[in-house]
Design a protein around this motif. Structure first.
Motif, PDB file in Angstrom:
ATOM      1  N   CYS A 223      11.581  -0.606  11.839  1.00 50.60           N
ATOM      2  CA  CYS A 223      12.384  -1.034  11.124  1.00 50.60           C
ATOM      3  C   CYS A 223      12.634  -2.476  11.336  1.00 50.60           C
ATOM      4  O   CYS A 223      12.943  -3.412  10.377  1.00 50.60           O
ATOM      5  N   ILE A 224      12.110  -3.119  12.293  1.00 51.57           N
ATOM      6  CA  ILE A 224      12.425  -4.506  12.337  1.00 51.57           C
ATOM      7  C   ILE A 224      10.861  -5.012  11.290  1.00 51.57           C
ATOM      8  O   ILE A 224      11.159  -6.240  10.762  1.00 51.57           O
ATOM      9  N   PHE A 225       9.418  -4.747  11.300  1.00 43.81           N
ATOM     10  CA  PHE A 225       8.708  -4.617  10.547  1.00 43.81           C
ATOM     11  C   PHE A 225       9.286  -4.640   9.547  1.00 43.81           C
ATOM     12  O   PHE A 225       9.066  -5.914   8.699  1.00 43.81           O
ATOM     13  N   PHE A 226       9.561  -3.642   8.567  1.00 44.33           N
ATOM     14  CA  PHE A 226      10.584  -3.249   7.032  1.00 44.33           C
ATOM     15  C   PHE A 226      11.949  -4.839   6.795  1.00 44.33           C
ATOM     16  O   PHE A 226      11.565  -4.828   5.972  1.00 44.33           O
ATOM     17  N   LEU A 227      12.291  -5.030   8.100  1.00 39.93           N
ATOM     18  CA  LEU A 227      13.270  -6.859   8.043  1.00 39.93           C
ATOM     19  C   LEU A 227      12.516  -7.545   7.451  1.00 39.93           C
ATOM     20  O   LEU A 227      12.568  -8.060   7.054  1.00 39.93           O
ATOM     21  N   PHE A 228      11.268  -8.089   8.148  1.00 35.62           N
ATOM     22  CA  PHE A 228       9.775  -9.234   7.462  1.00 35.62           C
ATOM     23  C   PHE A 228       8.886  -8.693   6.114  1.00 35.62           C
ATOM     24  O   PHE A 228       9.508  -9.158   5.380  1.00 35.62           O
ATOM     25  N   TYR A 229       8.610  -7.215   5.929  1.00 35.41           N
ATOM     26  CA  TYR A 229       7.959  -7.140   4.985  1.00 35.41           C
ATOM     27  C   TYR A 229       8.271  -6.539   3.930  1.00 35.41           C
ATOM     28  O   TYR A 229       8.441  -7.024   2.890  1.00 35.41           O
ATOM     29  N   GLY A 230      10.289  -6.108   3.956  1.00 37.63           N
ATOM     30  CA  GLY A 230      10.269  -5.751   3.073  1.00 37.63           C
ATOM     31  C   GLY A 230      10.906  -4.490   2.594  1.00 37.63           C
ATOM     32  O   GLY A 230       9.731  -3.710   3.050  1.00 37.63           O
ATOM     33  N   SER A 231      10.706  -4.409   0.911  1.00 36.91           N
ATOM     34  CA  SER A 231      10.130  -3.131   0.618  1.00 36.91           C
ATOM     35  C   SER A 231       9.592  -2.596  -0.215  1.00 36.91           C
ATOM     36  O   SER A 231       8.400  -1.665   0.063  1.00 36.91           O
TER      37      SER A 231
ATOM     38  N   GLN B  25      20.671  -1.359  10.682  1.00 35.87           N
ATOM     39  CA  GLN B  25      20.568   0.226  11.394  1.00 35.87           C
ATOM     40  C   GLN B  25      20.365  -0.350  12.881  1.00 35.87           C
ATOM     41  O   GLN B  25      20.312   0.336  13.565  1.00 35.87           O
ATOM     42  N   ILE B  26      19.710  -1.722  12.388  1.00 34.74           N
ATOM     43  CA  ILE B  26      19.323  -2.549  13.750  1.00 34.74           C
ATOM     44  C   ILE B  26      19.948  -1.818  14.506  1.00 34.74           C
ATOM     45  O   ILE B  26      19.936  -2.053  15.879  1.00 34.74           O
ATOM     46  N   PRO B  27      21.532  -2.339  14.708  1.00 34.74           N
ATOM     47  CA  PRO B  27      22.373  -2.675  15.869  1.00 34.74           C
ATOM     48  C   PRO B  27      22.283  -1.081  16.256  1.00 34.74           C
ATOM     49  O   PRO B  27      22.349  -1.175  17.459  1.00 34.74           O
ATOM     50  N   ILE B  28      22.746  -0.337  16.204  1.00 34.84           N
ATOM     51  CA  ILE B  28      22.576   0.983  16.169  1.00 34.84           C
ATOM     52  C   ILE B  28      21.004   1.760  16.514  1.00 34.84           C
ATOM     53  O   ILE B  28      21.367   2.488  17.879  1.00 34.84           O
ATOM     54  N   LEU B  29      20.317   1.337  16.409  1.00 33.65           N
ATOM     55  CA  LEU B  29      18.468   1.575  16.806  1.00 33.65           C
ATOM     56  C   LEU B  29      18.605   1.162  18.243  1.00 33.65           C
ATOM     57  O   LEU B  29      18.033   1.407  19.459  1.00 33.65           O
ATOM     58  N   LEU B  30      19.255  -0.396  18.176  1.00 31.50           N
ATOM     59  CA  LEU B  30      18.686  -0.641  19.692  1.00 31.50           C
ATOM     60  C   LEU B  30      19.793  -0.531  20.186  1.00 31.50           C
ATOM     61  O   LEU B  30      19.888  -0.297  21.684  1.00 31.50           O
ATOM     62  N   GLY B  31      21.173   0.138  20.054  1.00 31.58           N
ATOM     63  CA  GLY B  31      22.112   1.350  20.852  1.00 31.58           C
ATOM     64  C   GLY B  31      21.303   2.454  21.055  1.00 31.58           C
ATOM     65  O   GLY B  31      21.634   2.741  22.671  1.00 31.58           O
TER      66      GLY B  31
ATOM     67  N   SER C   3       0.799  -1.168   0.151  1.00 32.90           N
ATOM     68  CA  SER C   3       0.036   0.100  -0.259  1.00 32.90           C
ATOM     69  C   SER C   3       1.151   1.350  -0.336  1.00 32.90           C
ATOM     70  O   SER C   3       2.358   1.320   0.257  1.00 32.90           O
ATOM     71  N   TYR C   4       0.389   2.280  -0.570  1.00 35.35           N
ATOM     72  CA  TYR C   4       1.214   3.471  -0.464  1.00 35.35           C
ATOM     73  C   TYR C   4       1.185   4.261   1.072  1.00 35.35           C
ATOM     74  O   TYR C   4       2.714   4.519   0.580  1.00 35.35           O
ATOM     75  N   PRO C   5       0.319   3.833   2.087  1.00 34.97           N
ATOM     76  CA  PRO C   5       0.602   4.311   3.051  1.00 34.97           C
ATOM     77  C   PRO C   5       2.563   3.681   3.770  1.00 34.97           C
ATOM     78  O   PRO C   5       3.433   4.335   4.215  1.00 34.97           O
ATOM     79  N   LEU C   6       2.418   2.269   3.333  1.00 33.54           N
ATOM     80  CA  LEU C   6       3.288   2.204   3.759  1.00 33.54           C
ATOM     81  C   LEU C   6       4.976   2.175   2.935  1.00 33.54           C
ATOM     82  O   LEU C   6       5.900   2.567   3.842  1.00 33.54           O
ATOM     83  N   ASP C   7       4.345   2.337   1.926  1.00 32.31           N
ATOM     84  CA  ASP C   7       5.680   2.689   0.972  1.00 32.31           C
ATOM     85  C   ASP C   7       6.126   4.876   1.648  1.00 32.31           C
ATOM     86  O   ASP C   7       7.527   4.635   2.043  1.00 32.31           O
ATOM     87  N   PHE C   8       5.391   5.371   1.918  1.00 32.90           N
ATOM     88  CA  PHE C   8       5.532   6.853   2.672  1.00 32.90           C
ATOM     89  C   PHE C   8       6.330   6.221   3.871  1.00 32.90           C
ATOM     90  O   PHE C   8       6.932   7.331   3.604  1.00 32.90           O
ATOM     91  N   LEU C   9       6.065   5.557   4.526  1.00 30.01           N
ATOM     92  CA  LEU C   9       6.455   5.383   5.568  1.00 30.01           C
ATOM     93  C   LEU C   9       7.662   5.056   5.744  1.00 30.01           C
ATOM     94  O   LEU C   9       8.930   5.206   6.860  1.00 30.01           O
ATOM     95  N   ARG C  10       7.974   4.013   4.364  1.00 32.47           N
ATOM     96  CA  ARG C  10       9.625   3.922   4.347  1.00 32.47           C
ATOM     97  C   ARG C  10      10.300   4.795   3.785  1.00 32.47           C
ATOM     98  O   ARG C  10      11.566   4.767   4.456  1.00 32.47           O
ATOM     99  N   ILE C  11       9.659   5.863   3.174  1.00 34.85           N
ATOM    100  CA  ILE C  11      10.287   6.778   2.635  1.00 34.85           C
ATOM    101  C   ILE C  11      10.438   7.381   3.909  1.00 34.85           C
ATOM    102  O   ILE C  11      11.802   8.301   4.010  1.00 34.85           O
ATOM    103  N   ALA C  12       9.936   7.911   4.476  1.00 32.96           N
ATOM    104  CA  ALA C  12       9.765   9.124   5.580  1.00 32.96           C
ATOM    105  C   ALA C  12      11.092   8.648   6.606  1.00 32.96           C
ATOM    106  O   ALA C  12      11.743   8.970   6.829  1.00 32.96           O
ATOM    107  N   VAL C  13      11.139   7.202   6.761  1.00 34.08           N
ATOM    108  CA  VAL C  13      12.237   6.825   7.379  1.00 34.08           C
ATOM    109  C   VAL C  13      14.305   6.607   7.070  1.00 34.08           C
ATOM    110  O   VAL C  13      14.163   6.784   7.852  1.00 34.08           O
ATOM    111  N   GLY C  14      13.201   6.854   5.731  1.00 32.77           N
ATOM    112  CA  GLY C  14      14.666   6.501   5.407  1.00 32.77           C
ATOM    113  C   GLY C  14      15.366   7.919   5.406  1.00 32.77           C
ATOM    114  O   GLY C  14      16.863   8.200   5.220  1.00 32.77           O
TER     115      GLY C  14
END
Length: 140
Positions: free
Chosen positions: A119-127, A88-94, A16-27
């Protein structure tokens, strides 16, 4: 390998476009954070003060900046998203642990937890379907 294919098929079917927007916003946010670490060195020195005397302290400093900037751009375009998220995950966990154990700044604690969860969500969901990964896969 089969798990990644099944995750990609599921993500492409439920894109969906909201998930794409969320991915882009996180990036964009991660890229901006990497740039801010480079330009505001006094703030970053204050953040890394506890690890400054460790053997790999400067390596960690440079890893965080590069991973945020390069990974943020790759996440925006959806290029090798899972690999970028894994960096990114080790940095964000730290960041979460520093804010949780350290001075307990609630704003930074919540922000680091939300970014880690996304980020954990997108690790499973992908791009997703609207990404460079999907485009290059369809070109094969």
């Amino acid at each position: 390998m089969e798990t990644v294919k099944s995750l990609n098929k599921w993500a492409n079917a439920h894109t969906s476009y909201p998930l794409d927007f969320l991915r882009i916003a996180v990036g964009i946010f991660l890229f901006w954070k990497g740039v801010s670490f480079i330009t505001n060195t006094a703030y970053y020195d204050q953040l890394v003060e506890p690890i400054k005397n460790l053997g790999g302290g400067m390596l960690i400093v440079h890893y965080v900046m590069a991973a945020h900037m390069v990974g943020g751009i790759m996440i925006v375009f959806g290029l090798l998203t899972r690999w970028s998220i894994m960096a990114q995950i080790p940095i964000l966990l730290g960041a979460f642990l520093v804010n949780f154990i350290g001075e307990m700044n609630m704003g930074n604690l919540v922000l680091s937890f939300l970014l880690l969860a996304i980020c954990i969500f997108f690790l499973f969901y992908g791009s997703g379907k609207h990404s460079a990964d999907y485009y290059f896969k369809m070109q094969q």
